[in-house]
Scaffold this active site. Sequence first.
Site, PDB file in Angstrom:
ATOM      1  N   HIS A 339       0.832  -1.206   0.000  1.00  0.00           N
ATOM      2  CA  HIS A 339       0.000   0.000   0.000  1.00  0.00           C
ATOM      3  C   HIS A 339       0.866   1.254   0.000  1.00  0.00           C
ATOM      4  CE1 HIS A 339      -3.269   2.685   1.745  1.00  0.00           C
ATOM      5  NE2 HIS A 339      -3.905   2.081   0.766  1.00  0.00           N
ATOM      6  N   CYS A 340       1.998   1.188   0.667  1.00  0.00           N
ATOM      7  CA  CYS A 340       2.877   2.349   0.809  1.00  0.00           C
ATOM      8  C   CYS A 340       3.440   2.832  -0.527  1.00  0.00           C
ATOM      9  CB  CYS A 340       4.051   2.023   1.734  1.00  0.00           C
ATOM     10  SG  CYS A 340       3.595   1.520   3.400  1.00  0.00           S
ATOM     11  N   ILE A 341       3.594   1.946  -1.499  1.00  0.00           N
ATOM     12  CA  ILE A 341       4.221   2.355  -2.767  1.00  0.00           C
ATOM     13  C   ILE A 341       3.194   2.775  -3.816  1.00  0.00           C
ATOM     14  CG2 ILE A 341       6.227   0.874  -2.363  1.00  0.00           C
ATOM     15  CD1 ILE A 341       5.077  -0.964  -4.640  1.00  0.00           C
TER      16      ILE A 341
END
Length: 354
Positions: A339-341
């Site tokens: 999700h972070c990328i």
Amino acid sequence: MRKNFATRYVYMDEKIVFPAEWEPQSAVQIIWPHTGTDWSPMLDEATDCFAAVASKIAARETLLVVCVDSEAVRQRIGDAGNVIYREMPTNDTWARDCGGITVFADGRPVIYDFVFNGWGMKFAANHDNLITRRLARMGVFGQDVEVVNMQPLVLEGGSIETDGQGTLLTTVECLSSVNRNEYLGKEQLEYHLRNCFGADRILWLENGYLAGDDTDSHIDTLARFCDPQTIAYVRCNDPNDEHYYELQAMEEELRAFRTTDGRPYRLLPLPMADEICFDGERLPATYANFLIINNAVLMPFYMSDKDEIARAALQNAFPEREIIGIDCRALIKQHGSLHCITMQFPKGVITLKS
């Protein structure tokens, strides 16, 4: 581009809607690793993971790739017709936290360009903080899309969750941390969050953390809305694990929360990922860092027996979507995950301009 977010929102009478991640999307943005990032010592391993994520997204919707060398990226993911490349300098690859956040004002798409300062000035962010406005100048967003400069408010996409119906879920630890918005008290933060996102209420978690986390407890590592009545969250059942008491306390907070109609949330526990260490440090591996896209959910796998347990839990949360696991052991070495990328844009925000 407006320069003062207070002037824009304190007096506005538009209806603001912050859409949920599961609503129809026009595109997902990623920022490609290169030798000038922290991925340099493990660049091949990292780009293999980014390419796997990119291919799954591009199979279902437009993929927006921010990169320093588009030809190099094309060689890794091919030249699919629904991929947009935009070249610019970048510090790192965490699109969730430096990317624009979309709301709708009286039905018109608005992209908020908040200050991104490297998670409280921990890391350089001078290039990443400019990505959204550079994309706007490059004409990536639709003609009716307004991009608003939200200075001086510091806010990362991974720090907030929305149910799409006026409820925000976040953590006290992150939004009020040193070097972000420490000049704002909780009441002032709530005031800005309500005005920016059209929030009727904010659910604050005071507990929950992951060892090795650089984000000061981003909500997308701990607990996620799956629909307006359902929250998936990380549960730790091992009393010998350092996270046990904090995550037990977080679970009790979640049990006390109520939906807008006064009912308890349907809570779906995700297993605590097996311990992963790198260079002598425990990493913040979490199954909560999944990405909802059109007709599917991409979730991080860490190549352990718990992967399938987590997949089954998310299939329960999203019975009509395909749940796709992607090996994210490379990502977790830089203290982030799937999700972070990524950063999604709702339907109507991006029209394909390759």
